[in-house]
Design a protein around this motif. Sequence first.
Motif, PDB file in Angstrom:
ATOM      1  N   SER A  57       0.829  -1.205   0.000  1.00  0.00           N
ATOM      2  CA  SER A  57       0.000   0.000   0.000  1.00  0.00           C
ATOM      3  C   SER A  57       0.863   1.255   0.000  1.00  0.00           C
ATOM      4  CB  SER A  57      -0.914  -0.001   1.229  1.00  0.00           C
ATOM      5  OG  SER A  57      -1.666   1.175   1.286  1.00  0.00           O
ATOM      6  N   GLY A  58       1.902   1.257   0.839  1.00  0.00           N
ATOM      7  CA  GLY A  58       2.807   2.403   0.878  1.00  0.00           C
ATOM      8  C   GLY A  58       3.497   2.617  -0.455  1.00  0.00           C
ATOM      9  N   PHE A  59       3.942   1.536  -1.074  1.00  0.00           N
ATOM     10  CA  PHE A  59       4.596   1.634  -2.373  1.00  0.00           C
ATOM     11  C   PHE A  59       3.652   2.206  -3.421  1.00  0.00           C
ATOM     12  CE2 PHE A  59       5.146  -0.262  -6.576  1.00  0.00           C
ATOM     13  CZ  PHE A  59       6.373   0.285  -6.923  1.00  0.00           C
ATOM     14  N   ILE A  60       2.433   1.670  -3.475  1.00  0.00           N
ATOM     15  CA  ILE A  60       1.482   2.101  -4.508  1.00  0.00           C
ATOM     16  C   ILE A  60       1.091   3.563  -4.316  1.00  0.00           C
ATOM     17  CG2 ILE A  60      -0.871   1.780  -5.370  1.00  0.00           C
ATOM     18  CD1 ILE A  60      -0.399  -1.240  -5.050  1.00  0.00           C
ATOM     19  N   ILE A  61       0.824   3.965  -3.073  1.00  0.00           N
ATOM     20  CA  ILE A  61       0.481   5.376  -2.818  1.00  0.00           C
ATOM     21  C   ILE A  61       1.625   6.279  -3.263  1.00  0.00           C
ATOM     22  CG2 ILE A  61       0.112   7.081  -0.985  1.00  0.00           C
ATOM     23  CD1 ILE A  61      -2.378   5.543  -1.673  1.00  0.00           C
ATOM     24  N   PHE A  62       2.842   5.917  -2.907  1.00  0.00           N
ATOM     25  CA  PHE A  62       3.975   6.730  -3.309  1.00  0.00           C
ATOM     26  C   PHE A  62       4.146   6.732  -4.822  1.00  0.00           C
ATOM     27  CE2 PHE A  62       8.445   7.455  -4.285  1.00  0.00           C
ATOM     28  CZ  PHE A  62       8.616   8.691  -3.691  1.00  0.00           C
ATOM     29  N   HIS A  65       1.246   8.827  -6.367  1.00  0.00           N
ATOM     30  CA  HIS A  65       1.122  10.233  -5.960  1.00  0.00           C
ATOM     31  C   HIS A  65       2.455  10.933  -5.722  1.00  0.00           C
ATOM     32  CE1 HIS A  65      -3.223  10.174  -5.591  1.00  0.00           C
ATOM     33  NE2 HIS A  65      -3.117   8.966  -5.062  1.00  0.00           N
ATOM     34  N   GLN A  66       3.562  10.371  -6.165  1.00  0.00           N
ATOM     35  CA  GLN A  66       4.848  11.028  -5.927  1.00  0.00           C
ATOM     36  C   GLN A  66       4.927  12.403  -6.588  1.00  0.00           C
ATOM     37  OE1 GLN A  66       8.097   8.654  -7.400  1.00  0.00           O
ATOM     38  NE2 GLN A  66       7.000   8.135  -9.284  1.00  0.00           N
ATOM     39  N   SER A  67       4.223  12.581  -7.686  1.00  0.00           N
ATOM     40  CA  SER A  67       4.256  13.888  -8.355  1.00  0.00           C
ATOM     41  C   SER A  67       3.391  14.922  -7.619  1.00  0.00           C
ATOM     42  CB  SER A  67       3.786  13.760  -9.804  1.00  0.00           C
ATOM     43  OG  SER A  67       2.438  13.318  -9.851  1.00  0.00           O
ATOM     44  N   PRO A  72       0.061  21.551  -2.537  1.00  0.00           N
ATOM     45  CA  PRO A  72      -1.116  21.597  -1.660  1.00  0.00           C
ATOM     46  C   PRO A  72      -2.459  21.510  -2.387  1.00  0.00           C
ATOM     47  CG  PRO A  72       0.464  23.292  -1.039  1.00  0.00           C
ATOM     48  CD  PRO A  72       0.960  22.678  -2.314  1.00  0.00           C
ATOM     49  N   ASP A  73      -2.522  21.926  -3.646  1.00  0.00           N
ATOM     50  CA  ASP A  73      -3.782  21.846  -4.389  1.00  0.00           C
ATOM     51  C   ASP A  73      -4.184  20.393  -4.681  1.00  0.00           C
ATOM     52  OD1 ASP A  73      -1.445  22.029  -6.108  1.00  0.00           O
ATOM     53  OD2 ASP A  73      -2.846  21.998  -7.802  1.00  0.00           O
ATOM     54  N   LYS A  74      -3.266  19.459  -4.526  1.00  0.00           N
ATOM     55  CA  LYS A  74      -3.558  18.033  -4.751  1.00  0.00           C
ATOM     56  C   LYS A  74      -4.054  17.330  -3.482  1.00  0.00           C
ATOM     57  CE  LYS A  74      -1.924  17.926  -8.987  1.00  0.00           C
ATOM     58  NZ  LYS A  74      -2.650  17.504 -10.153  1.00  0.00           N
ATOM     59  N   PHE A  75      -3.997  18.043  -2.335  1.00  0.00           N
ATOM     60  CA  PHE A  75      -4.348  17.437  -1.049  1.00  0.00           C
ATOM     61  C   PHE A  75      -5.817  17.013  -0.976  1.00  0.00           C
ATOM     62  CE2 PHE A  75      -5.806  17.964   3.382  1.00  0.00           C
ATOM     63  CZ  PHE A  75      -5.042  16.976   3.976  1.00  0.00           C
ATOM     64  N   THR A  76      -6.727  17.905  -1.318  1.00  0.00           N
ATOM     65  CA  THR A  76      -8.157  17.596  -1.230  1.00  0.00           C
ATOM     66  C   THR A  76      -8.550  16.442  -2.155  1.00  0.00           C
ATOM     67  OG1 THR A  76      -8.626  19.875  -0.573  1.00  0.00           O
ATOM     68  CG2 THR A  76     -10.488  18.566  -1.374  1.00  0.00           C
ATOM     69  N   PRO A  77      -8.134  16.430  -3.421  1.00  0.00           N
ATOM     70  CA  PRO A  77      -8.464  15.266  -4.256  1.00  0.00           C
ATOM     71  C   PRO A  77      -7.871  13.957  -3.711  1.00  0.00           C
ATOM     72  CG  PRO A  77      -7.694  17.073  -5.634  1.00  0.00           C
ATOM     73  CD  PRO A  77      -7.491  17.488  -4.211  1.00  0.00           C
ATOM     74  N   LEU A 156       2.684  15.224   3.607  1.00  0.00           N
ATOM     75  CA  LEU A 156       3.789  15.361   2.654  1.00  0.00           C
ATOM     76  C   LEU A 156       3.316  16.070   1.388  1.00  0.00           C
ATOM     77  CD1 LEU A 156       6.780  14.705   2.338  1.00  0.00           C
ATOM     78  CD2 LEU A 156       6.137  12.538   1.315  1.00  0.00           C
ATOM     79  N   ILE A 157       2.075  15.822   0.996  1.00  0.00           N
ATOM     80  CA  ILE A 157       1.517  16.526  -0.159  1.00  0.00           C
ATOM     81  C   ILE A 157       1.362  18.008   0.172  1.00  0.00           C
ATOM     82  CG2 ILE A 157      -0.569  16.809  -1.579  1.00  0.00           C
ATOM     83  CD1 ILE A 157      -0.857  13.738  -1.483  1.00  0.00           C
ATOM     84  N   LEU A 158       0.903  18.302   1.389  1.00  0.00           N
ATOM     85  CA  LEU A 158       0.713  19.699   1.795  1.00  0.00           C
ATOM     86  C   LEU A 158       2.027  20.458   1.893  1.00  0.00           C
ATOM     87  CD1 LEU A 158      -2.023  19.536   4.562  1.00  0.00           C
ATOM     88  CD2 LEU A 158      -2.183  20.653   2.334  1.00  0.00           C
ATOM     89  N   LYS A 159       3.002  19.839   2.529  1.00  0.00           N
ATOM     90  CA  LYS A 159       4.271  20.524   2.763  1.00  0.00           C
ATOM     91  C   LYS A 159       5.416  19.546   2.538  1.00  0.00           C
ATOM     92  CE  LYS A 159       2.664  23.831   6.118  1.00  0.00           C
ATOM     93  NZ  LYS A 159       2.839  25.066   5.433  1.00  0.00           N
ATOM     94  N   ASN A 160       6.140  19.731   1.500  1.00  0.00           N
ATOM     95  CA  ASN A 160       7.282  18.870   1.203  1.00  0.00           C
ATOM     96  C   ASN A 160       8.524  19.476   1.839  1.00  0.00           C
ATOM     97  OD1 ASN A 160       8.990  16.972   0.178  1.00  0.00           O
ATOM     98  ND2 ASN A 160       9.089  17.871  -1.850  1.00  0.00           N
TER      99      ASN A 160
END
Length: 170
Positions: A57-62, A65-67, A72-77, A156-160
């Motif tokens: 699961s961690g691998f697939i999410i990363f 969604h690594q891009s 922050p605009d990608k956080f809500t979706p 991490l999406i909000l603040k890298n």
Amino acid sequence: MNPKLNLLQVYCGIASLMVVLTHGNKIVAGELQQNDLYLLQIFHFGWIGVDFFFVLSGFIIFYIHQSDIGKPDKFTPFLFKRFIRVYPLYWSILGLKILVSLFSTAKDSIYQRSADEIIKAVLLLPQDRSILESSFIGVNWTLCYEVFFYCIFGFLILKNTKIYQTIIFA
């Protein structure tokens, strides 16, 4: 899904089978009251499938969604997709379990649970360990961890920042 990831579907199936066999082993051993029956011990290792699911699961999410990291605009979706993936089906099954429990005379009926436990179960918040081992609500523990991971990845999406990267990878 990306063709390169097709093999992960096979691994997922194997891990699922391992978990099912382990649970089946426990049920059969309990029904037969034969915890030391050698044949049943073959499937004892199946708990590894749960760990594999967490890593996968961690691998697939990363991977997917690594891009999105640091955007922050990608956080809500991202959160909406995760919510839709987990909660509607979970709430349906939990609702059925609670409904069945209302008519049950078993020691683990809904009447034996506190409002706090029910609320935590509905929201997928971590439960006390004794509840995990003794309650029909306790089987949601893996989803609690999954939702926790989604929240951390959401940060991490909000603040890298380096501090978030260090925390997440730790």
